[in-house]
Design a protein around this motif. Sequence first.
Motif, PDB file in Angstrom:
ATOM      1  N   ARG A   1      41.945  -4.604  25.242  1.00 32.39           N
ATOM      2  CA  ARG A   1      42.216  -2.738  24.853  1.00 32.39           C
ATOM      3  C   ARG A   1      41.354  -1.120  26.764  1.00 32.39           C
ATOM      4  NH1 ARG A   1      41.681  -2.088  19.589  1.00 32.39           N
ATOM      5  NH2 ARG A   1      42.018   0.544  20.068  1.00 32.39           N
ATOM      6  N   ALA A   2      41.980  -1.760  27.639  1.00 29.35           N
ATOM      7  CA  ALA A   2      41.663  -0.988  28.162  1.00 29.35           C
ATOM      8  C   ALA A   2      43.453  -0.972  29.288  1.00 29.35           C
ATOM      9  CB  ALA A   2      40.929  -1.119  29.837  1.00 29.35           C
ATOM     10  N   PHE A   3      43.876  -0.715  29.887  1.00 25.84           N
ATOM     11  CA  PHE A   3      45.512  -0.022  29.941  1.00 25.84           C
ATOM     12  C   PHE A   3      45.530   0.858  30.726  1.00 25.84           C
ATOM     13  CE2 PHE A   3      45.604  -3.059  27.073  1.00 25.84           C
ATOM     14  CZ  PHE A   3      46.465  -4.092  27.114  1.00 25.84           C
ATOM     15  N   ALA A   4      46.122   0.468  32.458  1.00 27.42           N
ATOM     16  CA  ALA A   4      46.408   2.218  32.827  1.00 27.42           C
ATOM     17  C   ALA A   4      47.221   2.043  34.356  1.00 27.42           C
ATOM     18  CB  ALA A   4      44.740   2.484  34.191  1.00 27.42           C
ATOM     19  N   VAL A   5      47.739   2.978  34.222  1.00 29.06           N
ATOM     20  CA  VAL A   5      48.861   3.446  35.411  1.00 29.06           C
ATOM     21  C   VAL A   5      47.862   2.468  36.532  1.00 29.06           C
ATOM     22  CG1 VAL A   5      50.428   5.157  36.714  1.00 29.06           C
ATOM     23  CG2 VAL A   5      50.069   5.014  33.714  1.00 29.06           C
TER      24      VAL A   5
END
Length: 223
Positions: free
Chosen positions: A70-74
């Motif tokens: 559930r944790a995505f980032a650029v």
Amino acid sequence: MPTLSPSNSQTLSGPIYLELREQLITGVFEPGQRLKLNELAKQTGTSVSPVREALIRLVAEDSVEMSSLRAFAVPVLSTVRFEQIVAMRLALEGLAAQRAAGQVSHSDLKTLSSLHDRFIEAEQEGQRAKAQALNRSFHFLIYENAKMPMLLSSISILWAMMGPILRVYYSQSIPVEIGAPDHAELIEALETGDAKGAAEAISADILHGCKSISEYIAELEQS
């Protein structure tokens, strides 16, 4: 953030992936920005699952980072990352220009000249977002003429990695050197079928454009 278009296709993650990649390329997201599943699902009018699938595909391409399901980032800005992107761009875009040489139609050559002129005009007027879009159209028209879809896809992935970096760079009040001196030589090489000259011109253009960005990232890391 622009709204993502809802999709009614049976395979929802594919269109979502393409739009997210496009938004990365155009600088909608910035380095280090969290990509929230619920927000993206709401924008697409879909559930969290196809959004997660699209993001996981971007993770596999190193355009997005994932610390949990559930944790995505650029990815954040770094000299190491930027240097790798530039090295791969030189190799792949040089190959694309080489393969496109002699295959570009008279009509496309005229379009390239027009895109270059409009790019210079946009830069002179300080319209950085417009200049960035025109430069992208210029480059990708060349790469499409290489007639290598797999290569074009790989180049698109690299541009998705570049987009967030360019967003930060162009959002600052940094004097930008006007012009793309290698475009004219590139167009001439494409017209005459000079594969080596086209590859050299595209490489020179990439290095010319990335030099000041590399210096900017290094300054940020030292501050």
